[in-house]
Design a protein around this motif. Structure first.
Motif, short mmCIF file in Angstrom:
data_model
loop_
_atom_site.label_atom_id
_atom_site.label_comp_id
_atom_site.label_asym_id
_atom_site.label_seq_id
_atom_site.Cartn_x
_atom_site.Cartn_y
_atom_site.Cartn_z
N ARG A 38 1.19 -1.72 -0.63
CA ARG A 38 0.20 -0.23 -0.13
C ARG A 38 0.58 1.68 -0.23
O ARG A 38 1.84 1.87 0.78
N ARG A 39 1.09 1.86 -1.09
CA ARG A 39 2.07 3.18 -1.02
C ARG A 39 0.84 4.81 -0.64
O ARG A 39 -0.05 4.96 -1.67
N THR A 40 1.03 5.13 0.31
CA THR A 40 0.44 6.11 0.49
C THR A 40 1.30 7.88 -0.32
O THR A 40 0.97 8.61 -0.26
N LEU A 41 2.45 7.57 -0.43
CA LEU A 41 3.95 8.28 -0.74
C LEU A 41 4.24 8.24 -2.37
O LEU A 41 5.09 7.39 -1.97
N PRO A 42 4.73 8.86 -3.31
CA PRO A 42 4.32 10.01 -3.24
C PRO A 42 2.45 9.78 -4.23
O PRO A 42 2.62 8.82 -4.42
N THR A 43 1.66 10.68 -4.30
CA THR A 43 0.15 10.80 -5.12
C THR A 43 0.33 11.61 -5.78
O THR A 43 1.97 12.70 -5.38
N LYS A 44 -0.17 12.35 -6.73
CA LYS A 44 -0.41 12.91 -7.59
C LYS A 44 -0.85 14.63 -6.22
O LYS A 44 -0.65 15.23 -6.37
N GLU A 45 -1.04 14.06 -5.19
CA GLU A 45 -2.27 15.49 -4.35
C GLU A 45 -0.68 15.45 -3.74
O GLU A 45 -0.89 17.08 -3.16
N PHE A 54 8.41 9.20 0.02
CA PHE A 54 7.66 7.57 -0.50
C PHE A 54 7.56 6.75 0.39
O PHE A 54 8.74 6.63 1.75
N PHE A 55 6.69 6.10 0.99
CA PHE A 55 5.97 5.24 1.95
C PHE A 55 5.11 4.09 1.52
O PHE A 55 3.97 3.92 1.33
N ASP A 56 5.52 3.00 1.73
CA ASP A 56 5.27 1.33 1.35
C ASP A 56 5.01 0.90 2.37
O ASP A 56 5.92 0.51 3.55
N HIS A 57 3.46 0.34 2.34
CA HIS A 57 3.45 -0.72 3.60
C HIS A 57 3.08 -2.48 3.10
O HIS A 57 2.11 -2.65 2.03
N MET A 58 4.27 -3.37 3.52
CA MET A 58 4.35 -4.71 2.84
C MET A 58 3.87 -5.23 3.69
O MET A 58 3.67 -5.26 4.35
N GLY A 59 2.89 -6.15 3.43
CA GLY A 59 1.83 -7.09 4.15
C GLY A 59 0.75 -6.39 4.72
O GLY A 59 0.90 -5.09 4.95
N PRO A 60 0.39 -7.24 5.08
CA PRO A 60 1.72 -8.68 5.88
C PRO A 60 0.72 -9.82 5.15
O PRO A 60 -0.16 -9.70 4.10
N ALA A 61 2.22 -10.45 4.62
CA ALA A 61 1.76 -11.71 3.48
C ALA A 61 2.33 -12.32 4.02
O ALA A 61 3.34 -13.40 5.08
N ASN A 62 1.69 -13.73 3.61
CA ASN A 62 2.25 -14.97 4.62
C ASN A 62 2.69 -16.08 3.40
O ASN A 62 1.63 -16.20 2.52
N PHE A 63 4.16 -16.20 3.22
CA PHE A 63 4.66 -17.08 2.14
C PHE A 63 4.25 -18.56 2.24
O PHE A 63 4.55 -19.45 3.85
N PRO A 64 3.92 -19.18 1.40
CA PRO A 64 3.93 -20.64 1.98
C PRO A 64 5.79 -20.92 1.80
O PRO A 64 6.78 -20.43 0.91
N ALA A 65 6.30 -22.50 2.30
CA ALA A 65 7.86 -22.86 1.91
C ALA A 65 7.87 -22.55 0.47
O ALA A 65 7.51 -23.21 -0.50
#
Length: 304
Positions: A38-45, A54-65
């Protein structure tokens, strides 16, 4: 983290709020194959909040082996990346020869300066079992005088990041100074980065800052009568004495600092000079960036 397209700006919903609020950014998740961000920066506004670009929220992601984070070598210039995990682990390698595992609570600060290449993967013992990844990655625009400094890498263990409790609210000062604490993490401009955990009904007074914003990584909060939902970023006005109240159990990131001059952004390149971004693109195409030590055989091509 690397961007898979030339345009960093993801489409977001923008709302206005009370007089303490400039805008509320509600990002849309972008699927990167194995996980989403989920990216909140940068945006057009809104391009920046203080030096944060730049601001990215990664996951939460569950990965199989056998699956997981696998970001091939890619370049950066004139910025610093800041990686912070809630869960999981990332293996960092770069063209300086750095080899570091970031775990929850640590701060990884990679200063690109005049140019660096890095990769973000996982150790085999992590990738070969079921696992989770959840965290934030932010980029800082370096001040003009520092844009072309030598690249550097700094790893700060969770044990040296200061924390305290204010009116029952548990918080850590990841960068800068607030709540009587000062982080040891290197800064190049006035910078603020605080993580806090709040229970429903708890109230927290925010430190004053030239520019600041709050990202709700979990739960929800309100400012006066305006509710800030989960995964939204509220960019605040210059009003003083702003108080936030948790409406549920929540985890927040407070970012801010001094206002920066305009930056040009394309792919993984950020600079105060448009011609410098163009030069970096040509340097990557021509193979003039240094290779990642121990990860020399793959790379992410410049997006068309």
């Amino acid at each position: 983290m690397s961007i898979e397209s030339k345009d960093l700006e993801l489409e977001c919903n923008i709302d206005k709020g009370c007089d303490a609020i400039d805008i509320i950014i509600q990002p849309r998740a972008k699927d990167l194959g194995e996980f989403s961000v989920r990216r909140t920066l940068p945006t057009k506004e809104r391009k920046t909040v203080g030096p944060w670009i730049f601001f990215d929220h990664m996951g939460p992601a569950n990965f199989p082996a056998g699956s997981g984070i696998n970001v091939r070598p890619h370049p950066h210039i004139n910025l610093a990346t800041v990686t912070y995990l809630f869960e999981g682990e990332i293996l960092h390698r770069d063209s300086l020869g750095s080899y570091a595992t970031i775990t929850p609570g640590d701060i990884n600060l990679m200063v690109a300066g005049k140019g660096i290449t890095h990769s973000e993967r996982e150790r085999p013992e992590v990738k070969n079992v079921e696992h989770t990844l959840h965290g934030l990655q932010l980029w800082l625009a370096l001040p003009e005088k520092d844009e072309e400094i030598d690249p550097a890498f700094y790893h700060y263990s969770s044990t040296i990041i200061p924390g305290t409790t204010i009116e029952g609210v548990s918080l850590r000062v990841l960068m800068g100074s607030a709540y009587g604490l000062t982080s040891p993490v290197l800064t190049y401009a006035e910078t603020l980065y605080v993580e806090a955990h709040m229970q429903a009904g708890q109230i927290l007074a925010l430190p004053n800052c030239e520019e600041r914003a709050i990202y709700v990584a979990k739960g929800s909060l309100k400012i006066k009568d305006t509710v800030i939902p989960e995964f939204a970023m509220v960019v605040l006005s210059a009003a003083e004495g702003v108080m936030i109240e948790a409406t549920t159990e929540c985890r927040i990131a407070l970012i801010g600092g001094e206002k920066m001059a305009k930056r040009y952004i394309e792919w993984n390149f950020i600079s105060s000079r448009k011609e410098r971004v163009e030069q970096a693109k040509q340097d990557w195409l021509a193979g003039r960036f240094p290779k990642v030590v121990g990860d020399e055989h793959e790379f992410i091509p410049l997006p068309k």
